[in-house]
Scaffold this motif. Sequence first.
Motif, PDB file in Angstrom:
ATOM      1  N   ALA A 244      33.661  33.897  37.321  1.00 59.27           N
ATOM      2  CA  ALA A 244      34.822  34.759  37.533  1.00 59.27           C
ATOM      3  C   ALA A 244      34.461  36.237  37.394  1.00 59.27           C
ATOM      4  N   ASP A 245      35.062  37.037  38.240  1.00 56.60           N
ATOM      5  CA  ASP A 245      34.977  38.490  38.110  1.00 56.60           C
ATOM      6  C   ASP A 245      36.229  39.051  37.446  1.00 56.60           C
ATOM      7  N   LEU A 246      37.345  38.340  37.587  1.00 57.49           N
ATOM      8  CA  LEU A 246      38.630  38.822  37.070  1.00 57.49           C
ATOM      9  C   LEU A 246      39.513  37.631  36.744  1.00 57.49           C
ATOM     10  N   MET A 247      40.204  37.700  35.602  1.00 59.10           N
ATOM     11  CA  MET A 247      41.179  36.673  35.205  1.00 59.10           C
ATOM     12  C   MET A 247      42.573  37.175  35.563  1.00 59.10           C
ATOM     13  N   VAL A 248      43.383  36.317  36.195  1.00 56.09           N
ATOM     14  CA  VAL A 248      44.750  36.690  36.560  1.00 56.09           C
ATOM     15  C   VAL A 248      45.699  35.635  36.007  1.00 56.09           C
ATOM     16  N   LEU A 249      46.836  36.085  35.472  1.00 61.08           N
ATOM     17  CA  LEU A 249      47.816  35.165  34.888  1.00 61.08           C
ATOM     18  C   LEU A 249      49.199  35.759  35.095  1.00 61.08           C
ATOM     19  N   ALA A 250      50.092  34.959  35.684  1.00 63.81           N
ATOM     20  CA  ALA A 250      51.431  35.458  36.026  1.00 63.81           C
ATOM     21  C   ALA A 250      52.512  34.754  35.218  1.00 63.81           C
ATOM     22  N   ALA A 265      36.149  36.572  25.969  1.00 67.05           N
ATOM     23  CA  ALA A 265      34.951  36.159  25.242  1.00 67.05           C
ATOM     24  C   ALA A 265      33.731  36.131  26.151  1.00 67.05           C
ATOM     25  N   ARG A 266      33.961  36.146  27.449  1.00 63.75           N
ATOM     26  CA  ARG A 266      32.875  36.169  28.421  1.00 63.75           C
ATOM     27  C   ARG A 266      32.779  37.522  29.118  1.00 63.75           C
ATOM     28  N   GLY A 267      33.539  38.501  28.615  1.00 59.71           N
ATOM     29  CA  GLY A 267      33.504  39.837  29.195  1.00 59.71           C
ATOM     30  C   GLY A 267      34.235  39.960  30.511  1.00 59.71           C
ATOM     31  N   VAL A 268      35.161  39.040  30.784  1.00 59.72           N
ATOM     32  CA  VAL A 268      35.914  39.062  32.043  1.00 59.72           C
ATOM     33  C   VAL A 268      37.232  39.805  31.818  1.00 59.72           C
ATOM     34  N   PRO A 269      37.491  40.890  32.551  1.00 55.88           N
ATOM     35  CA  PRO A 269      38.773  41.602  32.408  1.00 55.88           C
ATOM     36  C   PRO A 269      39.941  40.723  32.835  1.00 55.88           C
ATOM     37  N   VAL A 270      41.151  41.120  32.422  1.00 56.45           N
ATOM     38  CA  VAL A 270      42.336  40.296  32.668  1.00 56.45           C
ATOM     39  C   VAL A 270      43.470  41.133  33.241  1.00 56.45           C
ATOM     40  N   LEU A 271      44.240  40.514  34.129  1.00 59.43           N
ATOM     41  CA  LEU A 271      45.512  41.058  34.606  1.00 59.43           C
ATOM     42  C   LEU A 271      46.588  40.071  34.180  1.00 59.43           C
ATOM     43  N   VAL A 272      47.503  40.491  33.291  1.00 64.38           N
ATOM     44  CA  VAL A 272      48.529  39.587  32.771  1.00 64.38           C
ATOM     45  C   VAL A 272      49.844  40.327  32.639  1.00 64.38           C
ATOM     46  N   ASN A 273      50.928  39.576  32.605  1.00 63.61           N
ATOM     47  CA  ASN A 273      52.234  40.175  32.379  1.00 63.61           C
ATOM     48  C   ASN A 273      52.371  40.645  30.928  1.00 63.61           C
ATOM     49  N   ASP A 274      53.074  41.714  30.756  1.00 61.88           N
ATOM     50  CA  ASP A 274      53.331  42.281  29.424  1.00 61.88           C
ATOM     51  C   ASP A 274      54.526  41.553  28.822  1.00 61.88           C
ATOM     52  N   VAL A 275      54.290  40.315  28.411  1.00 59.45           N
ATOM     53  CA  VAL A 275      55.359  39.471  27.873  1.00 59.45           C
ATOM     54  C   VAL A 275      54.859  38.720  26.649  1.00 59.45           C
ATOM     55  N   GLY A 276      55.787  38.382  25.755  1.00 60.54           N
ATOM     56  CA  GLY A 276      55.496  37.517  24.628  1.00 60.54           C
ATOM     57  C   GLY A 276      54.314  37.995  23.809  1.00 60.54           C
ATOM     58  N   VAL A 293      44.870  44.800  32.272  1.00 62.97           N
ATOM     59  CA  VAL A 293      46.088  45.505  32.676  1.00 62.97           C
ATOM     60  C   VAL A 293      47.282  44.655  32.265  1.00 62.97           C
ATOM     61  N   LEU A 294      48.221  45.268  31.535  1.00 62.39           N
ATOM     62  CA  LEU A 294      49.476  44.619  31.167  1.00 62.39           C
ATOM     63  C   LEU A 294      50.522  45.021  32.198  1.00 62.39           C
ATOM     64  N   LEU A 295      51.007  44.040  32.934  1.00 63.48           N
ATOM     65  CA  LEU A 295      51.870  44.292  34.086  1.00 63.48           C
ATOM     66  C   LEU A 295      53.342  44.206  33.715  1.00 63.48           C
ATOM     67  N   PRO A 296      54.187  45.087  34.274  1.00 64.97           N
ATOM     68  CA  PRO A 296      55.631  44.958  34.040  1.00 64.97           C
ATOM     69  C   PRO A 296      56.146  43.665  34.660  1.00 64.97           C
ATOM     70  N   PRO A 297      56.691  42.750  33.864  1.00 68.04           N
ATOM     71  CA  PRO A 297      56.989  41.403  34.365  1.00 68.04           C
ATOM     72  C   PRO A 297      58.121  41.352  35.377  1.00 68.04           C
TER      73      PRO A 297
END
Length: 356
Positions: A244-250, A265-276, A293-297
């Motif tokens: 992976a180059d980037l982790m994405v979670l919606a 833990a593997r040095g992979v950046p993340v794009l996730v919603n700013d929730v919870g 990046v913490l995204l506006p949900p």
Amino acid sequence: MPGGVDDPDTPSGGNTYDRRVSLDLSGFGWDVRALAVPGTWPRPDALSVAQLAHLLAGLPDGSVVLLDGLVACAVPEVLVPEAERLRLAVLVHLPLADETGLDPATATELDALERTTLRAVSAVIATSDWAAQRLVNHHGLARRRVHVAAPGTDIAPLATGTDGISQLVCVASVTPRKGQHRLVRALASVADLPWTCVCVGSLDRDPAYVTKLRALIAHHGLTDRIGLAGPQTGAALHASYASADLMVLASRTETYGMAVTEALARGVPVLVNDVGGLPEAVGRAPDGALPGVLLPPRDPAALSTAIRRWFDEHDERQRLKAAARQRRTSLDGWATTARSLSGVLEQLRRDSWSTP
């Protein structure tokens, strides 16, 4: 110290947590007996309820018992009568009513059952500060009885990635709450970019949703670019992260987000919603930089905008990679989780000894 867990053969963040702390608590002086209670929790049949009741009834007075909330929260008729005799602690990975796909009546019923259980037991354990405060506010619990033991992370080799940009990974059970449909729509809006994405996670939690998701992927002509890999553990999961180059979670909500820390833990950046509890999982690098990046949900375009920026802005991409590698060095391991739990359980043990 017995602990109730759900199906140990099902890969999930909650099961990983339960198995790891069952092992690591022994390092803090606990004699741990992990006791599985089969059943379709949190909607068990009468036999499963009877098995749990029999298990608890057979424990000596004053025993310290750690139970998974998926098992404990829906059966106050079993837990409440034992709450005076045993020192019960319930670990809440996800409030029962927060799972999407529940009809309103079922959600309301599960919520009431959970409230009754959590108000009766000696201690409640959440996996993030956000989750702990939510339980306090939602169920009217005393804050002193609600504790936090955040999941740990095993440091892994740095991900090699692919070309450093284009391989995306989403690790989450395929359910509406995890939001893979939102991810597919975001990716469809940036289909001009040279990305590929693999979604790793259980496909049997909500088969109807999986069918709709496959249709959505086909509708956008992305069948050859978005793969549903199913659940993975061990070497297969390591390989998905490593490429992976980037982790994405919606996700619509998360109490913490173990997949996020597994990526970091593997040095992979993340794009996730700013929730919870996701901001707690993302955390910051030692120098204060955000490793993702913490995204506006509530902004449906935010994820696609962030993905496009990932591709278009070299300096931003390098900044996120550097921060993720720094964050990797500051992640807590599972021993920290076990230490937090041990402190809670030790207090329950002392309370048991002092009870006349």
